[in-house]
Design a protein around this motif. Structure first.
Motif, short mmCIF file in Angstrom:
data_model
loop_
_atom_site.label_atom_id
_atom_site.label_comp_id
_atom_site.label_asym_id
_atom_site.label_seq_id
_atom_site.Cartn_x
_atom_site.Cartn_y
_atom_site.Cartn_z
N ASP A 184 0.83 -1.22 0.00
CA ASP A 184 0.00 0.00 0.00
C ASP A 184 0.85 1.26 0.00
OD1 ASP A 184 -2.29 -1.60 0.12
OD2 ASP A 184 -2.19 -1.68 2.31
N THR A 185 1.92 1.24 -0.79
CA THR A 185 2.77 2.41 -0.90
C THR A 185 3.28 2.51 -2.33
OG1 THR A 185 4.67 3.57 0.06
CG2 THR A 185 4.91 1.20 -0.25
N GLU A 186 4.00 3.57 -2.63
CA GLU A 186 4.51 3.76 -3.97
C GLU A 186 5.89 4.42 -3.92
OE1 GLU A 186 2.14 7.94 -4.91
OE2 GLU A 186 1.48 6.08 -5.84
N LEU A 187 6.61 4.30 -5.03
CA LEU A 187 7.97 4.80 -5.10
C LEU A 187 7.97 6.30 -5.37
CD1 LEU A 187 11.01 4.04 -5.19
CD2 LEU A 187 10.75 3.72 -7.66
N ASN A 188 8.76 7.02 -4.59
CA ASN A 188 8.93 8.46 -4.77
C ASN A 188 10.31 8.71 -5.38
OD1 ASN A 188 8.37 11.27 -4.51
ND2 ASN A 188 9.70 11.30 -2.72
N ILE A 189 10.36 9.44 -6.50
CA ILE A 189 11.61 9.68 -7.21
C ILE A 189 11.89 11.18 -7.26
CG2 ILE A 189 12.89 9.33 -9.36
CD1 ILE A 189 10.98 7.02 -9.99
N GLU A 190 13.06 11.57 -6.80
CA GLU A 190 13.51 12.96 -6.88
C GLU A 190 14.89 12.97 -7.53
OE1 GLU A 190 13.34 14.96 -3.13
OE2 GLU A 190 11.56 13.85 -2.50
N SER A 191 15.05 13.78 -8.57
CA SER A 191 16.33 13.80 -9.27
C SER A 191 16.52 15.12 -10.01
CB SER A 191 16.41 12.63 -10.25
OG SER A 191 17.67 12.56 -10.87
N ASN A 192 17.76 15.55 -10.06
CA ASN A 192 18.15 16.74 -10.83
C ASN A 192 19.41 16.41 -11.61
OD1 ASN A 192 16.14 18.69 -9.84
ND2 ASN A 192 17.19 18.48 -7.88
N LEU A 193 19.45 16.85 -12.85
CA LEU A 193 20.62 16.59 -13.68
C LEU A 193 21.87 17.18 -13.05
CD1 LEU A 193 19.21 17.17 -17.29
CD2 LEU A 193 19.99 15.01 -16.30
N GLY A 194 22.91 16.34 -12.97
CA GLY A 194 24.18 16.77 -12.41
C GLY A 194 24.25 16.79 -10.90
N GLU A 195 23.13 16.49 -10.22
CA GLU A 195 23.11 16.55 -8.76
C GLU A 195 22.83 15.20 -8.11
OE1 GLU A 195 20.44 19.54 -7.43
OE2 GLU A 195 21.27 21.10 -8.74
N GLY A 196 22.44 14.22 -8.87
CA GLY A 196 22.15 12.91 -8.29
C GLY A 196 20.67 12.63 -8.19
N SER A 197 20.34 11.48 -7.60
CA SER A 197 18.95 11.03 -7.51
C SER A 197 18.64 10.49 -6.12
CB SER A 197 18.68 9.93 -8.56
OG SER A 197 19.02 10.37 -9.85
N GLN A 198 17.35 10.47 -5.81
CA GLN A 198 16.88 9.92 -4.53
C GLN A 198 15.62 9.11 -4.79
OE1 GLN A 198 16.82 12.44 -0.97
NE2 GLN A 198 14.70 11.80 -0.62
N PHE A 199 15.67 7.83 -4.43
CA PHE A 199 14.53 6.92 -4.57
C PHE A 199 14.11 6.50 -3.16
CE2 PHE A 199 16.89 6.74 -8.45
CZ PHE A 199 15.96 6.54 -9.45
N SER A 200 12.83 6.70 -2.83
CA SER A 200 12.40 6.41 -1.47
C SER A 200 10.96 5.91 -1.45
CB SER A 200 12.50 7.67 -0.60
OG SER A 200 11.66 8.69 -1.09
N PHE A 201 10.60 5.27 -0.36
CA PHE A 201 9.21 4.86 -0.10
C PHE A 201 9.02 4.70 1.39
CE2 PHE A 201 11.59 0.93 -1.03
CZ PHE A 201 11.32 0.16 0.11
N ILE A 202 7.76 4.71 1.82
CA ILE A 202 7.41 4.55 3.24
C ILE A 202 6.45 3.38 3.39
CG2 ILE A 202 6.30 5.62 5.23
CD1 ILE A 202 7.20 8.33 4.20
N ILE A 203 6.84 2.38 4.16
CA ILE A 203 5.96 1.25 4.47
C ILE A 203 5.05 1.67 5.62
CG2 ILE A 203 5.84 -1.16 5.20
CD1 ILE A 203 7.15 -0.85 2.50
N PRO A 204 3.72 1.60 5.48
CA PRO A 204 2.80 2.07 6.53
C PRO A 204 2.99 1.34 7.86
CG PRO A 204 1.62 1.71 4.46
CD PRO A 204 2.99 1.14 4.26
N ASN A 205 2.56 2.00 8.93
CA ASN A 205 2.69 1.45 10.29
C ASN A 205 2.02 0.10 10.45
OD1 ASN A 205 4.22 3.44 11.75
ND2 ASN A 205 2.49 4.83 11.57
#
Length: 429
Positions: free
Chosen positions: A404-425
């Motif tokens: 019951d969660t989904e992948l969150n993607i944050e990225s900027n060219l030349g600065e790197g990337s961040q892939f994250s998710f939160i598993i519910p309580n």
């Protein structure tokens, strides 16, 4: 006709009662004359009030009675208000008519009902797909006609973010997608679509991919064996050795693709995860860290894992490992030499937070929305060099859907990337 104003009303009263007052003072009969004037004035008003009430309650005519003085203003005002209401009613009827015509043209069944369940209206397709009878079912409760307990529970939950797939009440061989949405005030709209073909195609695709992947494993294993034999027999630096090296590289890539296809098919085919199984996530991440360190040794990557001890989950270890490992391995494969990767696993207010950060080349914004699609690659040539298949993030997406969660993607060219998710309580131990 002059527009009504309170000044005109006051002038009329003065014109009536000022002469009466002067005459009464002149002849010393002011009280008697005012009393008679008030009485006649009240009788006059009651006469026109009677005309208005007869027209409102008894007359079937749409023509207002004629009035004089102030009552003429009142009758004209009522007439104007009547015209405005008629125009508004006609506009509303036109809107409703267009809505119904548009609903009839839709390829979906449409039902409008009160929040309490009483059916207000349905289109023709609802009569075929749901077995409704119109207008005979008008006012009936929708749960009396669609009696599936899952549908009743879905209505009562008032959580309409996700559609509900159910067998058709008319033909159990058909699968219908029920989508409920708030509509107007204290009303709901139900849109039902026949998704039998789509679900069958998706199921056939899963079976096809699983069967083909399974059938390819044996010949690829045999091929790898013969390539090893050829490699041992080839002379160092010869053209044969180079050809065997290319064959070995492509065969390894093909085996990896087959394994990922089988993993994806297994995750897609799993209806839900078993909440009786415990997953020791810190131990799992320790294994992934050792593998990532080995993979990143040649590129001299700085890989750091920040893991909260004793933060464990309920669920499927294979699916969770596939999601976490794919994110970590992607970071290792696509981070340039000397780069840094940080992996975080910690608790937060809404559950357990997992994040993989790197300082690589980053991803352009136009690619981010498509990264979880099957076989989607940002750079084809780069994917061939790293052995990427375009299935890793698709596996992550489907594995996380079971939590019951989904992948969150944050990225900027030349600065790197961040892939994250939160598993519910609800999945935490």
């Amino acid at each position: 006709m002059k527009i009504y104003s309170w000044k005109a009303l006051m002038r009329g009263l003065i014109l009536i009662y000022l002469p009466i007052t002067l005459i009464g003072v002149l002849f010393n009969c002011l009280s008697e004359l005012l009393l008679i004037s008030f009485f006649l004035h009240i009788v006059w008003h009651y006469y026109y009030l009677k005309l208005l009430n007869n027209w409102l309650w008894n007359s079937k005519s749409t023509v207002l009675p004629h009035g004089k003085s102030d009552w003429e203003h009142a009758f004209v005002g009522i007439h104007n208000m009547q015209q405005r209401h008629r125009k508004r009613r006609n506009n509303l009827a036109s809107v409703i008519s267009r809505f119904r015509e548009g609903s009839e043209a839709l390829p979906d069944a449409v039902v409008v009902f009160h929040k309490s369940g009483e059916i207000i209206w349905c289109n023709r397709l609802a009569q075929f797909q749901l077995g409704f009878k119109w207008p005979g079912d008008s006012g009936d409760n929708i749960t009396n006609l669609i009696r599936n307990p899952l549908f009743v529970e879905h209505l009562q939950s008032e959580d309409y973010d996700k559609p509900l797939d159910l067998a058709s009440p008319v033909n159990h061989d058909k699968i219908l997608e029920f989508r409920v949405m708030p509509y107007a005030k204290h009303q709901r709209i139900l849109i039902v679509r026949d998704v039998t073909t789509y679900r069958q195609i998706a199921e056939q695709r899963r079976h096809f991919v699983a069967n083909v992947s399974h059938e390819l494993r044996t010949p690829l294993t045999v091929l790898q064996g013969y390539i090893e034999i050829l490699g041992m027999q080839s002379e160092e630096g010869s053209r044969q050795e180079k050809a065997v090296a290319v064959l070995e590289q492509q065969t390894t890539r093909m085996c990896s693709l087959v394994e990922q296809l089988m993993t994806l098919s297994k995750i897609e085919g799993a209806p839900s995860i078993d909440l009786d199984d415990k997953v020791n996530v810190p131990a799992l991440l320790s294994q992934i860290e050792n593998e990532a360190q080995a993979l990143g040794r040649k590129k001299k990557l700085q890989i750091k894992f920040a893991v909260e001890d004793n933060l464990q989950l309920l669920g499927d270890e294979m699916q969770l490992r596939s999601a976490m490992a794919n994110l970590v391995y992607n970071a290792v494969n696509y981070t340039p030499k000397g780069g840094a990767i940080k992996v975080i696993w910690r608790s937060c207010s809404t559950g357990a937070y997992f994040c993989v950060m790197d300082n690589g080349d980053g991803i352009a914004p136009e690619h981010i929305l498509h990264l979880t699609e099957r076989f989607y690659r940002v750079d084809e040539s780069r994917s061939r060099d790293t052995g990427g298949s375009g299935l890793g993030l698709s596996i992550v997406k489907h594995a996380l859907s079971h939590y019951d969660t989904e992948l969150n993607i944050e990225s900027n060219l030349g600065e790197g990337s961040q892939f994250s998710f939160i598993i519910p309580n609800s999945y935490l131990i």
